[in-house]
Design a protein around this motif. Structure first.
Motif, PDB file in Angstrom:
ATOM      1  N   UNK A   1      23.316  46.868  49.999  1.00  0.00           N
ATOM      2  CA  UNK A   1      24.322  46.614  48.977  1.00  0.00           C
ATOM      3  C   UNK A   1      25.634  47.312  49.302  1.00  0.00           C
ATOM      4  N   UNK A   2      26.713  46.741  48.805  1.00  0.00           N
ATOM      5  CA  UNK A   2      28.027  47.390  48.861  1.00  0.00           C
ATOM      6  C   UNK A   2      28.502  47.517  47.426  1.00  0.00           C
ATOM      7  N   UNK A   3      29.572  48.284  47.229  1.00  0.00           N
ATOM      8  CA  UNK A   3      30.057  48.386  45.844  1.00  0.00           C
ATOM      9  C   UNK A   3      30.526  47.026  45.343  1.00  0.00           C
ATOM     10  N   UNK A   4      30.925  46.148  46.257  1.00  0.00           N
ATOM     11  CA  UNK A   4      31.351  44.798  45.865  1.00  0.00           C
ATOM     12  C   UNK A   4      30.161  43.901  45.492  1.00  0.00           C
TER      13      UNK A   4
ATOM     14  N   UNK B   1      30.310  54.178  41.728  1.00  0.00           N
ATOM     15  CA  UNK B   1      29.255  53.260  41.291  1.00  0.00           C
ATOM     16  C   UNK B   1      27.971  54.040  41.037  1.00  0.00           C
ATOM     17  N   UNK B   2      27.627  54.944  41.941  1.00  0.00           N
ATOM     18  CA  UNK B   2      26.404  55.752  41.782  1.00  0.00           C
ATOM     19  C   UNK B   2      26.474  56.587  40.507  1.00  0.00           C
ATOM     20  N   UNK B   3      27.610  57.195  40.256  1.00  0.00           N
ATOM     21  CA  UNK B   3      27.763  58.014  39.053  1.00  0.00           C
ATOM     22  C   UNK B   3      27.658  57.137  37.808  1.00  0.00           C
ATOM     23  N   UNK B   4      28.261  55.957  37.856  1.00  0.00           N
ATOM     24  CA  UNK B   4      28.193  55.030  36.722  1.00  0.00           C
ATOM     25  C   UNK B   4      26.740  54.618  36.441  1.00  0.00           C
TER      26      UNK B   4
ATOM     27  N   UNK C   1      21.478  62.751  41.796  1.00  0.00           N
ATOM     28  CA  UNK C   1      20.884  63.443  42.934  1.00  0.00           C
ATOM     29  C   UNK C   1      20.217  62.416  43.823  1.00  0.00           C
ATOM     30  N   UNK C   2      20.002  62.776  45.063  1.00  0.00           N
ATOM     31  CA  UNK C   2      19.370  61.852  46.008  1.00  0.00           C
ATOM     32  C   UNK C   2      18.105  62.477  46.573  1.00  0.00           C
ATOM     33  N   UNK C   3      17.117  61.671  46.917  1.00  0.00           N
ATOM     34  CA  UNK C   3      17.062  60.226  46.732  1.00  0.00           C
ATOM     35  C   UNK C   3      16.799  59.858  45.274  1.00  0.00           C
ATOM     36  N   UNK C   4      17.325  58.704  44.870  1.00  0.00           N
ATOM     37  CA  UNK C   4      17.020  58.116  43.568  1.00  0.00           C
ATOM     38  C   UNK C   4      16.579  56.687  43.817  1.00  0.00           C
ATOM     39  N   UNK C   5      15.422  56.337  43.280  1.00  0.00           N
ATOM     40  CA  UNK C   5      14.863  54.991  43.474  1.00  0.00           C
ATOM     41  C   UNK C   5      14.708  54.378  42.096  1.00  0.00           C
ATOM     42  N   UNK C   6      15.395  53.257  41.886  1.00  0.00           N
ATOM     43  CA  UNK C   6      15.507  52.679  40.555  1.00  0.00           C
ATOM     44  C   UNK C   6      14.989  51.255  40.523  1.00  0.00           C
ATOM     45  N   UNK C   7      14.285  50.929  39.450  1.00  0.00           N
ATOM     46  CA  UNK C   7      13.830  49.564  39.223  1.00  0.00           C
ATOM     47  C   UNK C   7      14.672  48.980  38.097  1.00  0.00           C
TER      48      UNK C   7
END
Length: 106
Positions: A4-7, A63-66, A71-77
């Motif tokens: 992914x990109x921010x776009x 984008x990550x903050x939004x 913190x990393x790693x973060x894995x989201x569903x």
């Protein structure tokens, strides 16, 4: 895994349908890089029903903050564009990640 990109994030994830798994990582995160090969294996194993993506936060900090990735790693569903579940750095073991994926693998 879709890079992914921010776009592309909004189109692919926030406007996406069904379950979408996003691996938030960065080049400077050693735990992220250690998990990556196993996360890619999970993508091959469960990718028929869940879309797997990765997002390098180095290029998309805002984008990550939004997305409340602090913190990393973060894995989201995500499900239909909404955050459904998340594993953050302290719990980011491959067992926990696979167990989260299995909850949404129908």
């Amino acid at each position: 895994m879709l890079e992914l990109t921010k776009e592309s994030f909004e189109t692919e994830v926030l406007k996406g349908e069904g379950y979408i798994f996003v691996d938030f990582w960065s080049q400077g995160c050693e735990p992220c890089k250690a998990l990556m090969p196993e996360v890619h294996e999970l993508a091959e194993k469960y990718g028929d029903k869940i879309k797997f993506c990765s997002m390098d936060t180095t290029k998309a900090r805002r984008l990550a903050i939004k997305q409340k990735v602090l913190g990393l790693p973060t894995l989201t569903m995500y499900k239909d564009g909404e955050k459904a579940d998340e594993i953050t750095k302290d719990d980011a073991t491959i067992e926990n990640i696979e167990s989260m994926i299995k909850k949404y693998y129908e």
